[in-house]
Design a protein around this motif. Structure first.
Motif, PDB file in Angstrom:
ATOM      1  N   CYS A   1       0.804  -1.229   0.000  1.00  0.00           N
ATOM      2  CA  CYS A   1       0.000   0.000   0.000  1.00  0.00           C
ATOM      3  C   CYS A   1       0.831   1.272   0.000  1.00  0.00           C
ATOM      4  O   CYS A   1       0.405   2.296  -0.507  1.00  0.00           O
ATOM      5  CB  CYS A   1      -0.937  -0.001   1.200  1.00  0.00           C
ATOM      6  N   LYS A   2       1.990   1.266   0.586  1.00  0.00           N
ATOM      7  CA  LYS A   2       2.835   2.453   0.781  1.00  0.00           C
ATOM      8  C   LYS A   2       2.149   3.514   1.620  1.00  0.00           C
ATOM      9  O   LYS A   2       2.443   4.704   1.495  1.00  0.00           O
ATOM     10  CB  LYS A   2       3.232   3.072  -0.567  1.00  0.00           C
TER      11      LYS A   2
ATOM     12  N   CYS B   1      -1.175  -1.839   5.292  1.00  0.00           N
ATOM     13  CA  CYS B   1      -1.263  -3.255   4.919  1.00  0.00           C
ATOM     14  C   CYS B   1      -0.279  -4.149   5.674  1.00  0.00           C
ATOM     15  O   CYS B   1      -0.522  -5.343   5.815  1.00  0.00           O
ATOM     16  CB  CYS B   1      -1.063  -3.433   3.413  1.00  0.00           C
TER      17      CYS B   1
ATOM     18  N   CYS C   1       5.338  -4.176   4.471  1.00  0.00           N
ATOM     19  CA  CYS C   1       6.712  -3.661   4.513  1.00  0.00           C
ATOM     20  C   CYS C   1       7.319  -3.729   5.914  1.00  0.00           C
ATOM     21  O   CYS C   1       8.329  -3.060   6.165  1.00  0.00           O
ATOM     22  CB  CYS C   1       6.723  -2.219   4.023  1.00  0.00           C
TER      23      CYS C   1
ATOM     24  N   CYS D   1       7.571   1.777   4.873  1.00  0.00           N
ATOM     25  CA  CYS D   1       7.046   2.825   3.982  1.00  0.00           C
ATOM     26  C   CYS D   1       6.786   4.126   4.741  1.00  0.00           C
ATOM     27  O   CYS D   1       6.673   5.189   4.131  1.00  0.00           O
ATOM     28  CB  CYS D   1       5.780   2.356   3.274  1.00  0.00           C
TER      29      CYS D   1
HETATM   30  S1  FES Z   1       3.536  -0.964   2.247  1.00  0.00           S
HETATM   31 FE1  FES Z   1       1.654  -1.248   3.332  1.00  0.00          FE
HETATM   32  S2  FES Z   1       2.170  -0.689   5.368  1.00  0.00           S
HETATM   33 FE2  FES Z   1       3.937  -0.229   4.229  1.00  0.00          FE
END
Ligand code: FES
Ligand SMILES: Cc1cc2nc3c(=O)[nH]c(=O)nc-3n(C[C@H](O)[C@H](O)[C@H](O)COP(=O)(O)OP(=O)(O)OC[C@H]3O[C@@H](n4cnc5c(N)ncnc54)[C@H](O)[C@@H]3O)c2cc1C
Length: 343
Positions: free
Chosen positions: A290-291, A295, A298, A328
């Motif tokens: 998701c960045k 989610c 990462c 992220c």
């Molecule tokens: S990529 Fe989803 S929480 Fe960091």
């Protein structure tokens, strides 16, 4: 260039009046890219006339131990865009852009006894875990599965089949809200207590998950054995092409030492850039979806130094106390930071 790979839809199944499974073929060139663990999810790029596309995460309902194809199971969300678009439009032969499997809702050991709590579409990652553990593991599995009514039970016939085939190892307790009301604290606490030495996996609406986690904690199940998967929509779009950040001067950067896929990496980390983007800009491949901090794909562990997190919808206080951080969302607070993704 989009960060996703394209997958062809092989088949679409109606699982219940409100839910479909989408099965993807994996081309030979994508086999390595799409290796996954039971309980992980894919991020799909869903076309939208309004925004070009939206990105949504869907847990894999297939098992890497029993199936060659990948499958996700999507339930309609009332008023939701992507789930309804997929249920109304997706058909075999279509091509979708997909990010690689991600997520930490995965058993560390398929031989462990497990107690699984699922409600509604929360059964999706749990189904992958059940199929994998039955095929590859040796532990006992208890599933508590709550649904609004019998018509909306996803994977009902499959679960009945497994319960019969593995009657010594799989125990299913079904709960129908239409007949029994919402799952009660007494029933959930009884199960938690009876299985307090098992690994716990929980996926469903927030009140259901809170009830299970509170009940497990009340009978002293330790935090590291309670695994939760939160279903929510992404706000951003990780498929959009982002401009690479300009390289920062040495004074504007911290030093990051990163353990990723068994490799030790050292990079200059611009202080105003998330660790994930700093690594992507250096052409490394950290896991992400998701960045935006929602989610958990990462997650890394802080080994030395300190970071700030701009957003965090995933990690609870105990995760943070154990050193977990979302790459992220991580900005350096100290001149040198060491993290590992190999957790
Ligand atoms: S990529 Fe989803 S929480 Fe960091
Ligand atoms: C790791 C992970 C795994 C997941 N796995 C699954 C899975 O296996 N199966 C599954 O079905 N889902 C899964 N999800 C959830 C999925 O990603 C989507 O969140 C879900 O399908 C709803 O998306 P949507 O686009 O249909 O709804 P959205 O358009 O995102 O809408 C969601 C809700 O918000 C409301 N809403 C939308 N816009 C607004 C607004 N502007 N103001 C107020 N309310 C608004 C809608 O009415 C709706 O009730 C998962 C999510 C995550 C993070």
């Amino acid at each position: 260039m989009s960060p996703g790979l394209e997958l062809r839809v092989a088949e679409v199944f109606q699982e219940s009046p409100q839910a479909i499974s989408i099965v993807f073929d994996v081309p030979d060139s994508g086999v390595e890219h799409f290796q996954y663990l039971p309980g992980q999810f894919l991020t799909l790029r869903v076309p939208s006339e309004r925004d070009g596309s939206v990105a949504r995460c869907y847990s894999l309902s297939s098992s890497p131990h029993t199936e060659d194809t990948l499958a996700v199971t999507v339930k309609r969300t009332e008023g939701g865009y992507a789930s309804n678009w997929l249920c109304d439009n997706i058909e075999s032969g279509m091509i979708l852009a997909v990010l690689p499997p991600a997520g930490h809702f995965t058993p560390r050991d398929l031989d462990r006894d497990m107690v699984l709590f699922a409600a509604g579409s929360g059964i999706t990652p749990i189904m992958s875990i059940i199929k994998s553990a039955l095929a590859e593991g040796s532990g006992h599995i208890t599933l508590f599965y709550a649904n609004q009514d019998s018509e909306n039970v996803i994977f009902g016939p499959d679960l009945a089949h497994y319960a019969k085939q593995y009657s010594e190892r799989l125990d299913i307790q079904s709960w129908l809200e239409s007949e029994q009301g919402l799952p009660t604290a007494d029933v959930v606490k009884y199960l938690c207590s009876a299985h307090r030495n098992s690994e716990f996996f929980v996926c469903g609406p927030p009140p259901f998950m809170d009830l299970v986690v509170r009940s497990a904690e009340s009978v002293n199940v330790t935090h590291d054995r309670i695994h939760r998967e939160v279903f929510q929509s992404l706000h951003g779009n990780p498929f959009e092409v982002k401009e690479r950040a300009k390289s920062a001067s040495a004074e504007d950067s911290a030093q990051a030492i990163v353990y990723l896929n068994g490799e030790k990496i050292e990079i200059a980390w611009p202080r105003d850039l998330g660790l994930l983007d700093a690594l992507l800009n250096e052409d490394y491949s950290p896991p992400y979806s998701c960045k935006e901090g929602s989610c958990g794909a990462c997650v890394c562990r802080l080994l030395q130094g300190d970071v700030a997190m701009l957003a965090n919808d995933i990690l609870v206080a105990a995760d943070i106390a154990e050193g977990e951080r979302l790459a992220c969302q991580a900005l350096p607070l100290t001149d040198e930071v060491t993290v590992t993704f190999d957790i």
